[in-house]
Design a protein around this motif. Structure first.
Motif, short mmCIF file in Angstrom:
data_model
loop_
_atom_site.label_atom_id
_atom_site.label_comp_id
_atom_site.label_asym_id
_atom_site.label_seq_id
_atom_site.Cartn_x
_atom_site.Cartn_y
_atom_site.Cartn_z
N ALA A 39 77.65 41.30 25.19
CA ALA A 39 76.51 40.77 25.67
C ALA A 39 75.49 41.10 24.49
O ALA A 39 74.38 40.15 24.13
N LYS A 40 75.47 42.32 23.99
CA LYS A 40 74.30 42.73 22.99
C LYS A 40 74.80 42.06 21.87
O LYS A 40 73.78 41.38 20.98
N LEU A 41 75.99 41.77 21.50
CA LEU A 41 76.25 40.90 20.21
C LEU A 41 75.86 39.62 20.40
O LEU A 41 75.52 38.85 19.41
N GLU A 42 76.03 38.78 21.57
CA GLU A 42 75.27 37.49 21.60
C GLU A 42 73.83 37.46 21.39
O GLU A 42 73.43 36.72 20.80
N GLU A 43 73.17 38.57 21.93
CA GLU A 43 71.92 38.63 22.14
C GLU A 43 71.55 38.67 20.56
O GLU A 43 70.48 38.06 19.97
N MET A 44 72.41 39.55 19.72
CA MET A 44 71.85 39.90 18.28
C MET A 44 72.20 38.66 17.51
O MET A 44 71.54 38.10 16.28
N ILE A 45 73.33 37.74 17.84
CA ILE A 45 73.45 36.39 16.90
C ILE A 45 72.29 35.69 17.28
O ILE A 45 71.76 34.99 16.25
N GLN A 46 71.70 35.57 18.41
CA GLN A 46 70.42 34.67 18.65
C GLN A 46 69.38 35.22 17.69
O GLN A 46 68.63 34.55 17.26
N GLU A 47 69.26 36.53 17.83
CA GLU A 47 68.09 36.83 17.08
C GLU A 47 68.11 36.93 15.61
O GLU A 47 67.14 36.68 14.75
N GLN A 49 69.87 34.58 13.90
CA GLN A 49 69.70 33.11 13.71
C GLN A 49 68.15 32.73 13.59
O GLN A 49 67.91 31.98 12.94
N LYS A 50 67.32 33.23 14.57
CA LYS A 50 66.06 33.05 14.75
C LYS A 50 65.10 33.89 13.68
O LYS A 50 63.95 33.59 13.54
N GLU A 51 65.73 34.90 13.01
CA GLU A 51 65.12 35.82 12.03
C GLU A 51 64.14 36.63 12.50
O GLU A 51 63.17 36.89 12.09
N ASN A 52 64.53 37.36 13.83
CA ASN A 52 63.51 38.15 14.78
C ASN A 52 64.08 39.47 14.29
O ASN A 52 64.85 40.02 15.13
N TRP A 53 63.84 40.18 13.20
CA TRP A 53 64.42 41.31 12.80
C TRP A 53 63.92 42.28 13.53
O TRP A 53 64.81 43.56 13.75
N ASP A 54 62.81 42.43 14.20
CA ASP A 54 62.44 43.78 14.98
C ASP A 54 63.27 43.79 16.25
O ASP A 54 63.66 44.69 16.45
N SER A 55 63.35 42.48 16.86
CA SER A 55 63.97 42.60 18.09
C SER A 55 65.63 42.81 17.74
O SER A 55 66.32 43.44 18.72
N ALA A 56 65.98 42.14 16.68
CA ALA A 56 67.63 42.50 16.36
C ALA A 56 67.62 43.98 16.11
O ALA A 56 68.72 44.32 16.61
N LEU A 57 66.91 44.58 15.54
CA LEU A 57 66.95 46.17 15.28
C LEU A 57 66.84 46.71 16.68
O LEU A 57 67.65 47.53 16.75
N ASN A 58 66.05 46.38 17.49
CA ASN A 58 66.08 47.12 18.89
C ASN A 58 67.19 46.61 19.47
O ASN A 58 67.93 47.42 20.39
#
Length: 121
Positions: A39-47, A49-58
């Motif tokens: 689930a974390k990997l799927e969320e990170m893929i979405q982040e 792809q959207k280039e939300n780097w702060d959220s991807a780091l969280n």
């Protein structure tokens, strides 16, 4: 009674260790109310792809915490190379996120997902 113990203790021990060695596929899934690594990997893929780097780091921090929990459970039942490959993959992923490199981030996410699928099989 002695003969029974001499025969049964080794058999029970072998059965226990065989079950432990084959339990990796079950133990890698979340046991409590945690989301789990896929689930974390799927969320990170979405982040990414959207280039939300702060959220991807969280999300990466959450992935690292979940992985630390899982690696303790599967360390006896998974191949050491797969554990190391997944660990290296998520470490490289942090570097790609900090560099804000979308292509490397996606590449490493899908690589980590493949290592996860191979873990415990």
């Amino acid at each position: 009674m002695r003969k029974f113990l001499v025969i049964s203790i080794p058999i029970v021990t072998i059965v226990f260790f065989v079950l432990l060695m084959q339990s990796g596929n079950f133990l890698k899934h979340p046991l409590g109310n945690e989301e789990g690594v896929p689930a974390k990997l799927e969320e990170m893929i979405q982040e990414v792809q959207k280039e939300n780097w702060d959220s991807a780091l969280n999300h990466w921090d959450g992935l690292a915490r979940d992985w630390d929990k899982v690696v303790k459970r599967v360390q006896f039942s998974a191949e050491r190379n797969e554990i190391n490959d997944f660990t290296v993959s998520i470490a490289r992923l942090r570097g790609a996120i900090e560099a804000q490199d979308k292509s490397s981030g996606l590449q490493l996410l899908y690589e980590a997902y493949e290592h996860w699928a191979d873990l415990g099989q």
